[in-house]
Design an enzyme around this catalytic site. Structure first.
Site, PDB file in Angstrom:
ATOM      1  N   SER A   1      -9.802  -1.020   7.147  1.00  0.00           N
ATOM      2  CA  SER A   1      -9.154  -0.903   5.885  1.00  0.00           C
ATOM      3  C   SER A   1      -8.316  -1.932   5.204  1.00  0.00           C
ATOM      4  O   SER A   1      -8.178  -1.808   3.947  1.00  0.00           O
ATOM      5  CB  SER A   1      -8.372   0.460   5.867  1.00  0.00           C
ATOM      6  OG  SER A   1      -9.035   1.467   6.126  1.00  0.00           O
TER       7      SER A   1
ATOM      8  N   LYS B   1       0.911  -1.210   0.049  1.00  0.00           N
ATOM      9  CA  LYS B   1      -0.124  -0.128   0.046  1.00  0.00           C
ATOM     10  C   LYS B   1       0.810   1.242  -0.035  1.00  0.00           C
ATOM     11  O   LYS B   1       2.031   1.403   0.532  1.00  0.00           O
ATOM     12  CB  LYS B   1      -1.012  -0.154   1.148  1.00  0.00           C
ATOM     13  CG  LYS B   1      -1.939   1.101   1.513  1.00  0.00           C
ATOM     14  CD  LYS B   1      -2.820   0.741   2.711  1.00  0.00           C
ATOM     15  CE  LYS B   1      -3.805   2.067   2.737  1.00  0.00           C
ATOM     16  NZ  LYS B   1      -4.663   1.918   4.137  1.00  0.00           N
TER      17      LYS B   1
ATOM     18  N   SER C   1      -9.766   1.534   3.136  1.00  0.00           N
ATOM     19  CA  SER C   1      -8.895   2.285   2.339  1.00  0.00           C
ATOM     20  C   SER C   1      -7.806   1.457   1.476  1.00  0.00           C
ATOM     21  O   SER C   1      -7.582   2.128   0.452  1.00  0.00           O
ATOM     22  CB  SER C   1      -8.179   3.485   3.171  1.00  0.00           C
ATOM     23  OG  SER C   1      -7.159   2.841   3.903  1.00  0.00           O
TER      24      SER C   1
HETATM   25 MG    MG Z   1     -11.685   2.265   6.239  1.00  0.00          MG
END
Ligand code: MG
Ligand code: ZN
Lengths: 486, 488, 96
Positions: free
Chosen positions: B180, B81, B156
């Site tokens: 996330s 990420k 995310s």
């Molecule tokens: Mg989240």
């Protein structure tokens, strides 16, 4: 109406550590710009703080030296404000749970004369907390340049109660903190290097009033004499404002030590709201008894305690102690020398250190640690003089050579033939008789009870002896002959 | 083997690499080729460097040839990420603020993966500064769900999920502050693990909310997740919140730890807002465990309804502070028309941050501001204590909890971007875990009629990831959801 | 709890150093208004005698010994600097 000033000081002391307070890159002064950084100092994305054990030890030690209560638990908070010298735009500090509470700083006010000890009092402390220093801004014509070398240096904030009333007290307070920190090995407190910094909160109020007046924060008191001058100036300014019927406003003023004036800092900066909250990246510190005990054992005798002891134990004059005490090593050196020299010789040792040794070190720009004169050798010198083996004028020469070579005085005396001449007793007696006979006026005075008149006979004797006569023996001989003279 | 290389697991690839039947260069080239084939549609990557990846692969092959293989991850292409620092590589947090930022240091997890010989492949898209649940809040544009390109992969860590699901990496790392990792894993049919707070170093992870953030793996199986976890877990002296604990051999423990477990069903997680198809799939999974002899018990986590509010106060407060360093001074975007320093701050931040980041900074600044701290932040910290206590109480009765991961399957891109609050509700089953600092994972447990993945969340006890993984493994062994791949 | 969410967006944006357009101010105020309204729920929780949780796990005394190790070279330290001169970061003139 009579007014009194009320002064509180916020003193920042840089702690002397190898690495920074929340990361392990080296801390230091005078390095090329931005060479003492790492990802943590620069607050690069993703970096995290890790406490420096030595900085914690140092603040606890400072707290113990100043008689503070050491918090059993303290925590870390973020103090948030944007400034280009602050890489994270928050400073890791301690808000509601500082490491040290209470305590006090003993100060000495100026005495009636230079050789008389002044009044001592204790200025109470509010707290001491640990935080991180910021970087340095260098201002140019159209822009500013930022160097982060200083950022992250451990910094102790010592906050006093508003309990001082004169610039002299503030000066004495700062001096005492500096001496104490140097004794504790906590900081070198060099104000020129920013290792000791001071902000003052100053207000005035009618004598008898207990409420504090409108407070002015005075910044940039960046030398110890500026602290005294700046505060004195600010008190005068406030008194003048009130005397002229004006009203004081709460403000921050910047003192300019060069011009001796101050200016209001009317930055258009919005009012602060620091939004303190506990730093989630750092764990609290628990201080237990064994930890405190260990540090207590490392605490040195406080400067004023040491001064009182030297005065009592060695019977040396106050003026000598005030030269020795601010320097822990120097006062230790004195004690070692005085002990080796033996009873009755401490003052002589003190004089040699305070005058000759310091003069030579100063001329050579050397620290005491680089001195070649050991306490043993200096004690030996004092003993030689005391025994009459060495005359003062010769001793001065011997000392210079001791300083240059590190040799023992005995070796130097022998090498240079500086020993007081083993005078023939008959010859000496003759010189004395001649001197007395040649000075009827002095003889009359001496007989009339003027003790010091004896000195008038000594010069011609010494001259006859080419300066090598033992002055003790000369004195004894003269007295014996004078007593026998009508 | 009929499964293409880019869809195989670490456990399958490692022996092939070890025996020499496969080289890391071949594998890496296969992953690169697959990435190029799908990336235009999926958009999981913010950047990648083919030459660098091939160089790493060549180094791995050379090590292996010299008899110095570093284990099962040596030569395996893994994606990170874009909030995890890799020395010399871009690090953007999917923000315009860091569009040109190159990290001069490695995150601890990066260093550990390098030590394990992994081939670091690409920087994966995410919501800007990991704030969001759809990977739409990215300065580089949204990532698409490989199972339905019109939908979000979740967020995310949407890029980490989508890349893995699409075969553009063999496993990936994400970060999880409120779900996330787990929510995108659920929406993309992957195993996603949020470890116990403190198990994995956060050093080098761009902080969103420091007291909640954890790095964790996305994998195609619990075994792969165990391998990856073993490689990145452990105490780190650079992270003061990292925990000193024994790291077991998670992969070996998968096979030795067996049930039956006592599993708790928190009734608060099965109420209003739960999609019926998701609910049904989770019920079937519960029935499976029951059939395996597990004792299933209903439990209560009474403060669940306050999780969202508590989370948004604590997370935004910490974020407002963590993101203060992005000011255009030392690095990152600096506005061209800053007249003075204040102006540089205000304009650089206005130009560099996207809407969701600005919203959270404003909220976080507000809840910490003078006069509001006690009412919001301090109170939220106290409620956090109660939320954590709920979980610990439940663990007196049960070994782990079973819940849905996300109340709904993947939603359409743009569907929730107008209303932050409905987006925030995507996280209602995942944020309690972060507030309590617990480990949890999501694993595939079915598909909707329209073919969208459904995830099951297992919540474990602190630092007992081995049990958590073993519990998930037991389910995985009897199902093949995790072996399905999207049609791309 | 604050009686009502009285978010002063100007003041908060100032503190956060965010230059917001009037449109953004209006939009964020409205959006955060509903979030804050939701957050008002927390006022209902009885937190009497409850200790705040600042960290997920209560560990303490996490520190390192004071041993300096090398940091970044000045070139690497400034690799991402938007403006630099003489190995320092350039900013508009700061008036103190
Ligand atoms: Mg989240
Ligand atoms: Zn301070």
């Amino acid at each position: 109406m009579n007014y009194e000033a009320v002064i509180g000081l916020e003193v920042h002391v840089q702690i002397k550590t190898h690495s920074k307070v929340f990361t392990r890159v080296a801390a230091g002064y005078g390095h090329p710009p931005n060479t003492l950084t790492d990802p943590v100092v620069l607050a690069l994305p993703g970096t995290l703080p890790v406490m420096n054990k030595a900085a914690l030890d140092a603040i606890i030690k400072a707290g113990l030296l100043l008689g503070c209560d050491i918090a059993p638990v303290c925590k870390w908070d973020r103090k948030q404000y944007f400034y280009p010298d602050s890489p994270k735009n928050y400073q890791i500090s301690q808000y509601d749970q500082p490491m040290c509470l209470n305590g006090s700083v003993e100060i000495e006010l100026p005495g009636a004369a230079r050789n008389i000890m002044g009044e001592h009092k204790k200025i109470p402390l509010t707290r001491i907390h640990l935080e991180e220093d910021v970087g340095k801004l260098n201002h140019h014509a159209t822009d500013s340049l930022v160097d982060y070398n200083r950022a992250g240096t451990p910094l102790m904030e010592i906050v006093s109660e508003p309990a001082m009333h004169t610039a002299e007290e503030a000066f004495a307070y700062l001096t005492s903190i500096r001496n104490t920190m140097i004794y504790g090995g906590i900081s070198d407190c060099d104000m020129e290097k920013g290792q000791l910094r001071c902000d003052a909160n100053i207000s005035i109020r009618p004598v008898g009033e207990t409420k504090l007046g409108t407070k002015v924060e005075l910044k940039n008191l960046n030398s110890i004499s500026f602290v005294r001058d700046g505060i004195a100036h600010e008190i005068k300014r406030q008194l003048a404002v009130v005397a002229a019927g004006g009203k004081l406003i709460q403000e921050t003023r910047d003192y300019d030590g060069q011009t001796g004036t101050s200016q209001s800092l009317r930055s258009k900066e919005m009012a602060h709201d620091y939004r303190y909250f506990p730093d989630p990246d750092l764990m609290p510190v628990h201080v237990d008894e064994p930890w405190k005990q260990k540090l207590r054992a490392e605490c040195p005798e406080l400067p004023f305690d040491k001064q009182r002891r030297l005065l009592a134990d060695y019977q040396i004059p106050y003026t000598i102690t005030s030269v020795l005490i601010p320097d822990r090593e120097l006062s230790d050196y004195f004690e070692a020398t005085a002990k080796l020299a033996g009873p009755g010789r401490a003052q002589a040792a003190g004089n040699w250190i305070a005058n000759d040794l310091l003069r030579e070190l100063g001329a050579a720009k050397l620290p005491l640690s680089a001195s070649k004169v050991s306490p043993q050798n200096l004690a030996a010198l004092v003993q030689l003089i005391d025994a009459g083996t060495l005359l003062n004028a010769a001793a001065k020469e011997v000392f210079i050579e001791m300083f240059a070579t590190g040799d023992t005085p005995a070796v130097i005396v022998a090498r240079r033939g500086l020993a007081a001449a083993p005078t023939d007793a008959g010859e000496l007696e003759q010189w004395c008789r001649d001197s007395i006979a040649a000075n009827a006026k002095a003889l009359a005075e001496f007989k009339a009870g003027k003790e010091s008149a004896i000195n008038a006979f000594k010069g011609p004797v010494m001259k006859a002896a080419k300066g090598k006569a033992n002055p003790k023996l000369v004195d004894e001989t003269l007295r014996r002959l004078l007593a026998a003279t009508n | 083997m009929s499964v293409p290389l880019h869809f195989q697991t670490i456990a399958e690839l490692a022996p092939q690499l070890a025996s020499g039947r496969l080289s890391s260069i071949e594998l890496t080239q296969a992953v690169i080729a697959r990435t190029k084939a799908v990336e235009a549609r999926v958009r999981a990557f913010n950047s990648y460097d083919e030459t660098d990846a091939i160089d790493q692969a060549a180094a791995s092959d050379a090590r292996r040839a010299a008899g110095q293989s570093r284990g099962p991850l040596d030569g395996i292409p893994l994606g990170l990420k874009d909030v995890i620092a890799v020395d010399g590589q871009p690090l953007t947090a999917s923000s315009k603020m860091l569009a040109n930022f190159v990290s001069p240091y490695d995150a601890t997890v990066t260093q550990k993966l390098k030590d394990a010989g992994a081939v670091l492949w690409g920087r994966l898209n995410c919501d800007e500064f990991a704030m969001g649940s759809s990977t739409e809040n990215s300065a580089f544009g949204p990532t698409h769900n490989p199972w339905d390109l019109a939908r979000t992969p979740g967020g995310s860590s949407g890029g980490s999920a989508a890349a893995l699901s699409a075969g553009a990496a063999i496993a990936t790392l994400g970060s999880d502050t409120g779900g996330s990792i787990r929510q995108p894993a659920a929406l993309c049919s992957l195993v996603g693990l949020k470890p116990t707070y403190g198990l994995i170093s956060r050093y080098g992870l761009i902080a969103y909310a420091s007291s909640l953030d954890q790095i964790g793996p996305f994998a195609r199986s619990t075994e792969d997740a165990a391998i990856l976890l073993g490689a990145i877990a452990g105490h780190d002296s650079r992270d003061s919140t990292s925990f000193q604990t024994e790291i077991p051999d998670y992969r070996a423990e998968l096979k030795t730890r067996r049930g039956p477990w006592k599993l708790g069903i928190p009734r608060e997680y099965f109420g209003e807002g739960l999609d019926p198809e998701v609910g049904a799939a989770v019920e079937k999974a519960i029935a499976f465990y029951r059939a395996q002899g597990c004792e299933i018990r209903e439990v209560s986590l009474p403060h669940t309804r306050y999780c969202l509010d508590t989370y948004y106060i604590i997370a935004t407060a910490e974020a407002s502070s963590n993101l203060a360093r992005f000011d255009g001074i030392r690095y990152g975007h600096r506005s061209k028309d800053g007249k003075d320093v204040l102006d540089v701050y205000q304009k650089s931040r206005a130009e560099g941050f996207g809407d969701e980041v600005k919203r959270r900074i404003i909220l976080g600044t507000y809840v910490l501001s003078s006069g509001y701290y006690d009412a919001y932040y301090l109170r939220a910290q106290k409620v956090r204590t109660l939320i954590r206590q709920d979980f610990l109480n439940a663990y007196r009765e049960v070994d782990a909890l079973i819940t849905p991961t996300s109340p709904i399957p993947a939603f359409k891109l743009g569907e929730k971007s107008a209303d932050p609050l409905t987006m925030y509700l995507c996280d209602i089953y995942t944020i309690g875990v972060n507030l309590a600092g617990l480990p949890a994972l999501s694993l595939p447990c079915g598909f909707t009629k329209s073919g969208l993945p459904i995830g099951l969340q297992l919540i474990g006890q602190p630092f007992r990831e081995a049990d958590l993984l073993a519990t998930a493994h037991a389910y995985e062994q009897a199902h093949d959801w995790h072996r399905r791949t999207p049609n791309l | 709890m604050a009686q009502s969410p009285d978010l002063n967006i100007d003041r908060v944006a100032e503190l956060a150093r965010l230059a917001l357009t009037p449109e953004e101010k209006a939009r964020f105020s409205a959006q955060l208004g509903s979030v804050l309204h939701h957050i008002e729920e927390l006022a209902k929780v009885d937190v009497t005698g409850v200790e705040p949780t600042a960290h997920a796990f209560p560990i303490s005394n996490v520190w390192a010994n004071d041993v300096a190790r090398p940091g970044l070279s000045v070139e690497r330290a400034l690799i991402n600097a938007p403006a630099q001169r003489d190995h320092m970061i350039v900013v508009p003139k700061v008036v103190e």
